[in-house]
Design a protein around this motif. Structure first.
Motif, PDB file in Angstrom:
ATOM      1  N   GLY A   1      35.774  50.803  45.530  1.00 52.64           N
ATOM      2  CA  GLY A   1      36.483  49.635  46.030  1.00 52.64           C
ATOM      3  C   GLY A   1      37.981  49.854  46.020  1.00 52.64           C
ATOM      4  N   CYS A   2      38.707  48.761  46.118  1.00 51.86           N
ATOM      5  CA  CYS A   2      40.174  48.788  46.117  1.00 51.86           C
ATOM      6  C   CYS A   2      40.659  47.970  44.921  1.00 51.86           C
ATOM      7  CB  CYS A   2      40.705  48.210  47.432  1.00 51.86           C
ATOM      8  SG  CYS A   2      40.413  46.449  47.636  1.00 51.86           S
ATOM      9  N   PRO A   3      41.948  47.906  44.675  1.00 49.19           N
ATOM     10  CA  PRO A   3      42.448  47.108  43.541  1.00 49.19           C
ATOM     11  C   PRO A   3      42.120  45.620  43.651  1.00 49.19           C
ATOM     12  CG  PRO A   3      44.164  48.570  44.337  1.00 49.19           C
ATOM     13  CD  PRO A   3      43.029  48.676  45.298  1.00 49.19           C
ATOM     14  N   HIS A   4      41.780  45.152  44.856  1.00 47.02           N
ATOM     15  CA  HIS A   4      41.470  43.729  45.039  1.00 47.02           C
ATOM     16  C   HIS A   4      40.013  43.403  44.710  1.00 47.02           C
ATOM     17  CE1 HIS A   4      45.361  43.203  46.964  1.00 47.02           C
ATOM     18  NE2 HIS A   4      45.099  44.303  47.650  1.00 47.02           N
TER      19      HIS A   4
ATOM     20  N   TYR B   1      37.800  45.873  42.864  1.00 47.39           N
ATOM     21  CA  TYR B   1      37.252  46.701  41.798  1.00 47.39           C
ATOM     22  C   TYR B   1      38.351  47.052  40.808  1.00 47.39           C
ATOM     23  CZ  TYR B   1      34.760  50.488  39.481  1.00 47.39           C
ATOM     24  OH  TYR B   1      34.158  51.281  38.558  1.00 47.39           O
ATOM     25  N   PRO B   2      38.185  46.963  39.540  1.00 49.10           N
ATOM     26  CA  PRO B   2      37.013  46.665  38.738  1.00 49.10           C
ATOM     27  C   PRO B   2      36.729  45.170  38.594  1.00 49.10           C
ATOM     28  CG  PRO B   2      38.829  47.266  37.293  1.00 49.10           C
ATOM     29  CD  PRO B   2      39.314  47.405  38.712  1.00 49.10           C
ATOM     30  N   VAL B   3      37.708  44.313  38.857  1.00 53.39           N
ATOM     31  CA  VAL B   3      37.496  42.864  38.809  1.00 53.39           C
ATOM     32  C   VAL B   3      37.905  42.292  40.160  1.00 53.39           C
ATOM     33  CG1 VAL B   3      38.138  40.713  37.672  1.00 53.39           C
ATOM     34  CG2 VAL B   3      38.005  42.821  36.338  1.00 53.39           C
ATOM     35  N   PRO B   4      36.947  41.690  40.904  1.00 57.99           N
ATOM     36  CA  PRO B   4      37.316  41.136  42.213  1.00 57.99           C
ATOM     37  C   PRO B   4      38.207  39.903  42.085  1.00 57.99           C
ATOM     38  CG  PRO B   4      34.930  41.005  41.845  1.00 57.99           C
ATOM     39  CD  PRO B   4      35.541  41.585  40.622  1.00 57.99           C
ATOM     40  N   GLU B   5      39.141  39.773  43.016  1.00 57.92           N
ATOM     41  CA  GLU B   5      39.990  38.581  43.062  1.00 57.92           C
ATOM     42  C   GLU B   5      39.150  37.399  43.537  1.00 57.92           C
ATOM     43  OE1 GLU B   5      43.184  39.654  45.643  1.00 57.92           O
ATOM     44  OE2 GLU B   5      44.133  40.942  44.140  1.00 57.92           O
ATOM     45  N   ALA B   6      39.671  36.206  43.327  1.00 57.22           N
ATOM     46  CA  ALA B   6      38.941  34.992  43.694  1.00 57.22           C
ATOM     47  C   ALA B   6      38.656  34.957  45.192  1.00 57.22           C
ATOM     48  CB  ALA B   6      39.739  33.759  43.285  1.00 57.22           C
ATOM     49  N   GLY B   7      37.424  34.678  45.537  1.00 57.98           N
ATOM     50  CA  GLY B   7      37.034  34.526  46.939  1.00 57.98           C
ATOM     51  C   GLY B   7      36.720  35.820  47.664  1.00 57.98           C
ATOM     52  N   ILE B   8      36.780  36.961  46.993  1.00 57.79           N
ATOM     53  CA  ILE B   8      36.514  38.240  47.654  1.00 57.79           C
ATOM     54  C   ILE B   8      35.072  38.641  47.400  1.00 57.79           C
ATOM     55  CG2 ILE B   8      37.015  40.711  47.562  1.00 57.79           C
ATOM     56  CD1 ILE B   8      39.906  40.070  47.367  1.00 57.79           C
ATOM     57  N   LYS B   9      34.368  38.977  48.489  1.00 54.23           N
ATOM     58  CA  LYS B   9      32.980  39.425  48.393  1.00 54.23           C
ATOM     59  C   LYS B   9      32.909  40.876  48.808  1.00 54.23           C
ATOM     60  CE  LYS B   9      31.081  34.938  49.004  1.00 54.23           C
ATOM     61  NZ  LYS B   9      29.844  34.283  48.925  1.00 54.23           N
ATOM     62  N   ARG B  10      32.140  41.650  48.060  1.00 56.52           N
ATOM     63  CA  ARG B  10      31.958  43.076  48.337  1.00 56.52           C
ATOM     64  C   ARG B  10      30.687  43.237  49.171  1.00 56.52           C
ATOM     65  NH1 ARG B  10      33.632  46.856  44.348  1.00 56.52           N
ATOM     66  NH2 ARG B  10      31.479  47.541  44.225  1.00 56.52           N
ATOM     67  N   ARG B  11      30.859  43.563  50.452  1.00 53.64           N
ATOM     68  CA  ARG B  11      29.722  43.705  51.357  1.00 53.64           C
ATOM     69  C   ARG B  11      29.675  45.107  51.942  1.00 53.64           C
ATOM     70  NH1 ARG B  11      26.880  39.398  51.718  1.00 53.64           N
ATOM     71  NH2 ARG B  11      27.800  37.342  51.559  1.00 53.64           N
ATOM     72  N   CYS B  12      28.458  45.601  52.114  1.00 56.19           N
ATOM     73  CA  CYS B  12      28.251  46.924  52.703  1.00 56.19           C
ATOM     74  C   CYS B  12      28.467  46.836  54.210  1.00 56.19           C
ATOM     75  CB  CYS B  12      26.839  47.403  52.397  1.00 56.19           C
ATOM     76  SG  CYS B  12      26.398  48.943  53.209  1.00 56.19           S
ATOM     77  N   PRO B  13      29.261  47.735  54.798  1.00 50.12           N
ATOM     78  CA  PRO B  13      29.474  47.697  56.247  1.00 50.12           C
ATOM     79  C   PRO B  13      28.255  48.187  57.043  1.00 50.12           C
ATOM     80  CG  PRO B  13      30.704  49.510  55.278  1.00 50.12           C
ATOM     81  CD  PRO B  13      30.097  48.745  54.152  1.00 50.12           C
TER      82      PRO B  13
ATOM     83  N   ASN C   1      42.110  48.975  55.851  1.00 50.87           N
ATOM     84  CA  ASN C   1      41.313  47.943  55.200  1.00 50.87           C
ATOM     85  C   ASN C   1      40.328  48.586  54.235  1.00 50.87           C
ATOM     86  OD1 ASN C   1      42.611  46.176  56.830  1.00 50.87           O
ATOM     87  ND2 ASN C   1      40.846  45.600  58.026  1.00 50.87           N
ATOM     88  N   CYS C   2      40.029  47.886  53.162  1.00 51.85           N
ATOM     89  CA  CYS C   2      39.002  48.334  52.221  1.00 51.85           C
ATOM     90  C   CYS C   2      37.649  48.182  52.910  1.00 51.85           C
ATOM     91  CB  CYS C   2      39.054  47.483  50.955  1.00 51.85           C
ATOM     92  SG  CYS C   2      37.716  47.817  49.799  1.00 51.85           S
ATOM     93  N   PRO C   3      36.793  49.215  52.876  1.00 54.94           N
ATOM     94  CA  PRO C   3      35.494  49.095  53.543  1.00 54.94           C
ATOM     95  C   PRO C   3      34.547  48.123  52.849  1.00 54.94           C
ATOM     96  CG  PRO C   3      35.678  51.209  52.437  1.00 54.94           C
ATOM     97  CD  PRO C   3      37.015  50.540  52.323  1.00 54.94           C
ATOM     98  N   LEU C   4      34.785  47.805  51.587  1.00 52.08           N
ATOM     99  CA  LEU C   4      33.911  46.885  50.860  1.00 52.08           C
ATOM    100  C   LEU C   4      34.288  45.419  51.064  1.00 52.08           C
ATOM    101  CD1 LEU C   4      33.325  48.773  47.538  1.00 52.08           C
ATOM    102  CD2 LEU C   4      31.565  47.707  48.899  1.00 52.08           C
ATOM    103  N   CYS C   5      35.558  45.093  50.869  1.00 47.21           N
ATOM    104  CA  CYS C   5      35.966  43.683  50.920  1.00 47.21           C
ATOM    105  C   CYS C   5      36.806  43.350  52.149  1.00 47.21           C
ATOM    106  CB  CYS C   5      36.729  43.303  49.656  1.00 47.21           C
ATOM    107  SG  CYS C   5      38.303  44.160  49.440  1.00 47.21           S
TER     108      CYS C   5
END
Length: 142
Positions: free
Chosen positions: A84-87, A89-101, A51-55
């Motif tokens: 981030g990951c391709p989902h 970063y650089p452009v987040p997909e719809a509904g994805i939030k980048r949160r710090c673990p 899993n991506c640690p951001l999203c």
């Protein structure tokens, strides 16, 4: 007679275009989704799910995190930043939030990343420990 042939040709072209739009354009999206779902299943069966640690999005085989590892490369403990990951970063997909673990705050897209330590073991395995994000570092510096 010419009008009948032209009318038949027009209907044939209309049916051909309809088939192309329906089966090719929409079928590609569905086939890509089916292939991605099958790849996720195979990876999960083999235990390769990451899993991506951001999203927290499940990464398919072949999808990698976008990160930087800082030199020197020969030490067992290195500084690393994860963008981030391709989902996400650089452009987040719809509904994805980048949160710090670590702190749970939202990580900004521009100039926002996770700071981590990369441990290189003698047997070639690697281990990453996330220590915080740019928002955590701002608060700890005050």
């Amino acid at each position: 007679m010419e009008y009948i042939v032209l009318f038949g040709l027009a209907i044939f072209i209309f049916i051909l275009l309809n088939w192309f739009i329906r089966w090719k354009a929409y079928g590609q999206k569905e086939s890509v989704q089916k292939k991605a779902q099958q790849a996720r299943k195979k990876a999960a069966e083999k235990g390769f799910v990451v899993n991506c640690p951001l999203c927290n999005t499940v990464l398919l085989p072949g999808e990698n995190l976008i990160s930087r590892v800082y030199r020197p490369m020969t030490v067992p403990d290195q500084l690393c930043t994860i963008s981030g990951c391709p989902h996400c970063y650089p452009v987040p997909e719809a509904g994805i939030k980048r949160r710090c673990p670590v702190c749970g705050k939202e990580v900004p897209l521009e100039e926002g990343h996770l700071t981590a330590r990369l441990f290189n073991y003698a047997d070639g395995k690697k281990h990453v420990v996330v220590t915080g994000c740019t928002e955590c570092c701002k608060r700890s510096a005050k």
